[in-house]
Design a protein around this motif. Structure first.
Motif, PDB file in Angstrom:
ATOM      1  N   ASN A   7     -39.105   2.070  27.996  1.00 35.62           N
ATOM      2  CA  ASN A   7     -38.420   2.873  26.987  1.00 35.62           C
ATOM      3  C   ASN A   7     -38.202   4.272  27.557  1.00 35.62           C
ATOM      4  O   ASN A   7     -39.132   4.899  28.067  1.00 35.62           O
ATOM      5  CB  ASN A   7     -39.306   2.914  25.730  1.00 35.62           C
ATOM      6  CG  ASN A   7     -38.619   3.683  24.620  1.00 35.62           C
ATOM      7  OD1 ASN A   7     -37.392   3.710  24.539  1.00 35.62           O
ATOM      8  ND2 ASN A   7     -39.409   4.321  23.777  1.00 35.62           N
TER       9      ASN A   7
ATOM     10  N   ASP B  89     -36.784  14.169  25.512  1.00 37.28           N
ATOM     11  CA  ASP B  89     -37.582  14.924  24.556  1.00 37.28           C
ATOM     12  C   ASP B  89     -36.809  16.146  24.083  1.00 37.28           C
ATOM     13  O   ASP B  89     -36.631  16.374  22.900  1.00 37.28           O
ATOM     14  CB  ASP B  89     -38.911  15.316  25.211  1.00 37.28           C
ATOM     15  CG  ASP B  89     -39.837  15.993  24.214  1.00 37.28           C
ATOM     16  OD1 ASP B  89     -39.813  15.567  23.049  1.00 37.28           O
ATOM     17  OD2 ASP B  89     -40.552  16.933  24.589  1.00 37.28           O
TER      18      ASP B  89
ATOM     19  N   GLU C 158     -36.901   8.224  26.970  1.00 38.93           N
ATOM     20  CA  GLU C 158     -36.684   9.162  25.882  1.00 38.93           C
ATOM     21  C   GLU C 158     -36.392  10.563  26.403  1.00 38.93           C
ATOM     22  O   GLU C 158     -37.080  11.059  27.293  1.00 38.93           O
ATOM     23  CB  GLU C 158     -37.941   9.207  25.002  1.00 38.93           C
ATOM     24  CG  GLU C 158     -37.579   9.266  23.534  1.00 38.93           C
ATOM     25  CD  GLU C 158     -38.782   8.912  22.672  1.00 38.93           C
ATOM     26  OE1 GLU C 158     -39.416   9.866  22.197  1.00 38.93           O
ATOM     27  OE2 GLU C 158     -39.075   7.705  22.510  1.00 38.93           O
TER      28      GLU C 158
END
Length: 350
Positions: free
Chosen positions: A86, A90, A88
């Motif tokens: 996963n 931020d 991401e």
């Protein structure tokens, strides 16, 4: 039989991986390798990005660029199976994206997870294509001309519109589909086109509308000192016919009034037989303009019989007998009728 024991923690009842127990192995095991900082060069004009020395041709949103950079830089250890990764973002600080990479996977029969942080820096630059566009670079010049006549203002307007429409369509697949300059010498328009590929499409579109002939001629502009290779520009001439709709042309001894012109042929009426005629435009050298539509004259019918129709000659007003044809049978004495005189012969026009 000797019991295997782990030299690190001393336990004897656990599964061994190599010469240490599974717990000690997993404690120091890293599922992924990831650089602490990743740099990506992207074009500040078109968002294409530089990858392994090559610029991608497509426009990619910034998030997608960051995700792809992360994917390309993650190395998963060979011991990991069934992994789910996963990615991401931020937060963005200016051109730096703070990112997390989370992985869940199986190692030696145990499911474990791991999170690592990294940052992706977007280095804004200008790709070669955009720098060409900015400098007015071009590969082709389309010379829009007419044979032995001046081009009319409405023809120029139509041509400008066709060039613009074709380039807008081409822009989807070709970033150099643009026209940095239109030169307007007396005899026509010169359209400068960014890429040869799009230049050829524009020439075809003009031919499709106006008919005519396309010819290409390369010209050497300069030589690349380092490679010794020549830098060429391609001049593409689009010559539209001298004749226009309703003009009279001679082809293979027939006199034809032009009714339509497209990229491949002329359609018209044979004014002797009133039959429809097609002439392929590849014969353009053999098609001769004999009279313009403005040369058509109007006269009056003086008398009619089943075989002849008598009219006034519009020049000297003498009576002229012409053969009666069925397309004129519904005219009456005193009606006006159109005619064209070609090679001392008078043709009546319906």
């Amino acid at each position: 039989m000797d019991t295997m024991f782990c030299p690190e923690c001393g336990s004897t009842d656990k599964k061994m991986v190599g010469n240490i127990c599974i717990d000690c192995f997993l404690k120091d095991f890293q599922m992924i390798e990831l650089p602490k900082r990743i740099e990506v060069q992207i074009c500040s004009h078109c968002n294409s990005k530089l990858e392994e020395g090559k610029w991608s041709e497509e426009f990619i949103p910034e998030d997608e660029i960051i995700y792809r950079a992360l994917e390309r830089n993650i190395k998963v250890a060979p011991e990991v199976s069934n992994e789910i990764i996963n990615l991401e973002i931020d937060q963005m600080k200016g051109t730096i994206a703070q990112c997390y990479v989370e992985i869940v996977g199986d190692v030696e029969g145990t499911q474990i997870e791991e999170t690592q942080e990294t940052e992706v820096k977007l280095l804004k630059t200008v790709c070669p294509t955009c720098s060409k566009v900015q400098s007015g670079y071009y590969e082709a010049v389309i010379q829009f001309r007419a044979d032995n006549r001046e081009i009319k203002s409405e023809e120029f307007e139509k041509a400008d519109e066709i060039v613009e429409k074709t380039l807008i369509k081409q822009l989807k697949t070709d970033k150099l589909a643009y026209c940095p300059q239109i030169a307007k010498p007396k005899e026509g328009h010169d359209y400068y086109i960014g890429s040869l590929k799009s230049g050829r499409k524009v020439a075809e579109a003009l031919k499709e509308e106006f008919g005519g002939v396309i010819k290409e001629s390369p010209r050497l502009i300069s030589e690349d000192k380092s490679t010794g290779k020549g830098l060429y520009r391609i001049w593409i001439s689009v010559r539209i016919p001298e004749f226009e709709i309703d003009d009279f042309v001679k082809f293979e001894d027939k006199i034809i009034q032009v009714k339509s012109i497209d990229k491949n042929r002329i359609v018209g009426n044979d004014i002797k037989t009133n039959k429809k005629q097609n002439i392929p435009l590849k014969n353009i050298e053999k098609i001769e303009l004999v009279k313009k539509s403005t040369d058509v004259e109007t006269t009056t019918i003086i008398s009619m019989s089943p075989s002849t129709i008598q009219i006034l000659d519009p020049v000297d007003y003498s009576a002229v007998d012409l053969e009666m044809k069925e397309e004129f049978s519904n005219y009456n004495i005193g009606d006006e009728i159109k005619l064209i005189q070609i090679d001392n012969y008078t043709y009546l026009l319906n």
